[in-house]
Design a protein around this motif. Sequence first.
Motif, PDB file in Angstrom:
ATOM      1  N   PRO A  26       0.823  -1.210   0.000  1.00  0.00           N
ATOM      2  CA  PRO A  26       0.000   0.000   0.000  1.00  0.00           C
ATOM      3  C   PRO A  26       0.858   1.261   0.000  1.00  0.00           C
ATOM      4  O   PRO A  26       1.885   1.324   0.677  1.00  0.00           O
ATOM      5  CB  PRO A  26      -0.802  -0.118   1.302  1.00  0.00           C
ATOM      6  N   GLU A  27       0.426   2.246  -0.760  1.00  0.00           N
ATOM      7  CA  GLU A  27       1.134   3.524  -0.807  1.00  0.00           C
ATOM      8  C   GLU A  27       0.749   4.363   0.411  1.00  0.00           C
ATOM      9  O   GLU A  27      -0.375   4.265   0.917  1.00  0.00           O
ATOM     10  CB  GLU A  27       0.781   4.277  -2.088  1.00  0.00           C
ATOM     11  N   ILE A  28       1.678   5.149   0.878  1.00  0.00           N
ATOM     12  CA  ILE A  28       1.386   6.052   1.984  1.00  0.00           C
ATOM     13  C   ILE A  28       1.909   7.441   1.625  1.00  0.00           C
ATOM     14  O   ILE A  28       2.941   7.583   0.961  1.00  0.00           O
ATOM     15  CB  ILE A  28       2.005   5.541   3.310  1.00  0.00           C
ATOM     16  N   GLN A  29       1.178   8.460   2.048  1.00  0.00           N
ATOM     17  CA  GLN A  29       1.513   9.844   1.733  1.00  0.00           C
ATOM     18  C   GLN A  29       2.220  10.500   2.922  1.00  0.00           C
ATOM     19  O   GLN A  29       2.070  10.076   4.068  1.00  0.00           O
ATOM     20  CB  GLN A  29       0.243  10.638   1.397  1.00  0.00           C
ATOM     21  N   LEU A  30       2.963  11.563   2.633  1.00  0.00           N
ATOM     22  CA  LEU A  30       3.632  12.297   3.702  1.00  0.00           C
ATOM     23  C   LEU A  30       2.633  12.762   4.761  1.00  0.00           C
ATOM     24  O   LEU A  30       2.917  12.694   5.959  1.00  0.00           O
ATOM     25  CB  LEU A  30       4.384  13.499   3.126  1.00  0.00           C
ATOM     26  N   LEU A  58      12.984  12.923   2.701  1.00  0.00           N
ATOM     27  CA  LEU A  58      13.572  14.201   3.099  1.00  0.00           C
ATOM     28  C   LEU A  58      13.170  15.318   2.143  1.00  0.00           C
ATOM     29  O   LEU A  58      12.873  16.438   2.573  1.00  0.00           O
ATOM     30  CB  LEU A  58      15.098  14.083   3.144  1.00  0.00           C
ATOM     31  N   GLN A  59      13.148  15.024   0.858  1.00  0.00           N
ATOM     32  CA  GLN A  59      12.732  16.038  -0.109  1.00  0.00           C
ATOM     33  C   GLN A  59      11.282  16.456   0.123  1.00  0.00           C
ATOM     34  O   GLN A  59      10.941  17.641   0.052  1.00  0.00           O
ATOM     35  CB  GLN A  59      12.885  15.502  -1.534  1.00  0.00           C
ATOM     36  N   MET A  60      10.438  15.477   0.392  1.00  0.00           N
ATOM     37  CA  MET A  60       9.022  15.781   0.637  1.00  0.00           C
ATOM     38  C   MET A  60       8.847  16.623   1.889  1.00  0.00           C
ATOM     39  O   MET A  60       8.057  17.569   1.919  1.00  0.00           O
ATOM     40  CB  MET A  60       8.233  14.472   0.781  1.00  0.00           C
ATOM     41  N   ILE A  61       9.588  16.283   2.933  1.00  0.00           N
ATOM     42  CA  ILE A  61       9.500  17.047   4.184  1.00  0.00           C
ATOM     43  C   ILE A  61       9.938  18.491   3.936  1.00  0.00           C
ATOM     44  O   ILE A  61       9.281  19.446   4.365  1.00  0.00           O
ATOM     45  CB  ILE A  61      10.364  16.387   5.278  1.00  0.00           C
ATOM     46  N   ILE A 202       6.448   4.637  -0.148  1.00  0.00           N
ATOM     47  CA  ILE A 202       6.439   6.061  -0.458  1.00  0.00           C
ATOM     48  C   ILE A 202       6.913   6.188  -1.899  1.00  0.00           C
ATOM     49  O   ILE A 202       8.097   5.985  -2.202  1.00  0.00           O
ATOM     50  CB  ILE A 202       7.379   6.847   0.474  1.00  0.00           C
ATOM     51  N   ASN A 203       6.018   6.465  -2.816  1.00  0.00           N
ATOM     52  CA  ASN A 203       6.396   6.574  -4.223  1.00  0.00           C
ATOM     53  C   ASN A 203       7.130   7.884  -4.482  1.00  0.00           C
ATOM     54  O   ASN A 203       6.767   8.932  -3.954  1.00  0.00           O
ATOM     55  CB  ASN A 203       5.158   6.481  -5.119  1.00  0.00           C
TER      56      ASN A 203
END
Length: 254
Positions: A26-30, A58-61, A202-203
């Motif tokens: 399953p995918e999970i989002q930030l 880290l990029q998403m954060i 985390i895609n």
Amino acid sequence: MKTNLIVGAGTSLDHWSDSQRLAMLPEIQLSDLVPEGARAVIIAPHPDDEILGSGGLLQMIGASGRSLLLISVTDGTASHPGSTRWPAQQLGALRVQESEEALRRLGLALPEWQWLRAGFEDSQVATHEAAVAMFIEQQLRPGDVVFATWREDGHSDHDAVGRASSTAARAVGATLHELPIWTWHWARDDDARVPWARAHKINLSPSAMARKRYAASAFTSQLQEDPSTGSGPILPALALERLLRPYEIVFVQE
């Protein structure tokens, strides 16, 4: 004493690339991992683990504007024992510089208060696990979301950091998620030792993946052969490629 799981070439890249189990995770989002207003805390046993395990995260954060704290538990001085090309004292400074450059390549320039280097002895984290847990606890606050290496990752420092982070997170009321790194070397997708029920994906976008690859290439001390000892790279090409797939895996807190 635990068996050393990090031997030989390890599991093939094709095995993981063709894995239906990974494809179906399953995918999970930030936003599900780090709620709005929460602080993300990344805990790396060695300089480079923050990129290899969570360079996309880290990029998403950073892009989200969420508060971030990075803790490097060691300076990675034990990666080249007996080397005259990379002696321990020089290696510690170099590996910190490599991490700084890798973070810059991700678009993150962290001030000193946002990146803590704990200075524990590389390869001896388990020996000082209680002190590591106390150090981490002192940096955490209730509501933090902590990302640490999985406590069964197969490297003694990674395992100890996972256990210490769990102890610290429980003590302050923080959430702990775990990141597998060396797991991809010794496990297979039918390995019952891996907590697949907790695994989420985390895609990463193509641009995020490219930046992660660019950041990983900053760790030259880990990617090059050592002519002074005749040793190959600490991170040979296969090991690196297993960590540079277009997603990251996180074992979410139960």
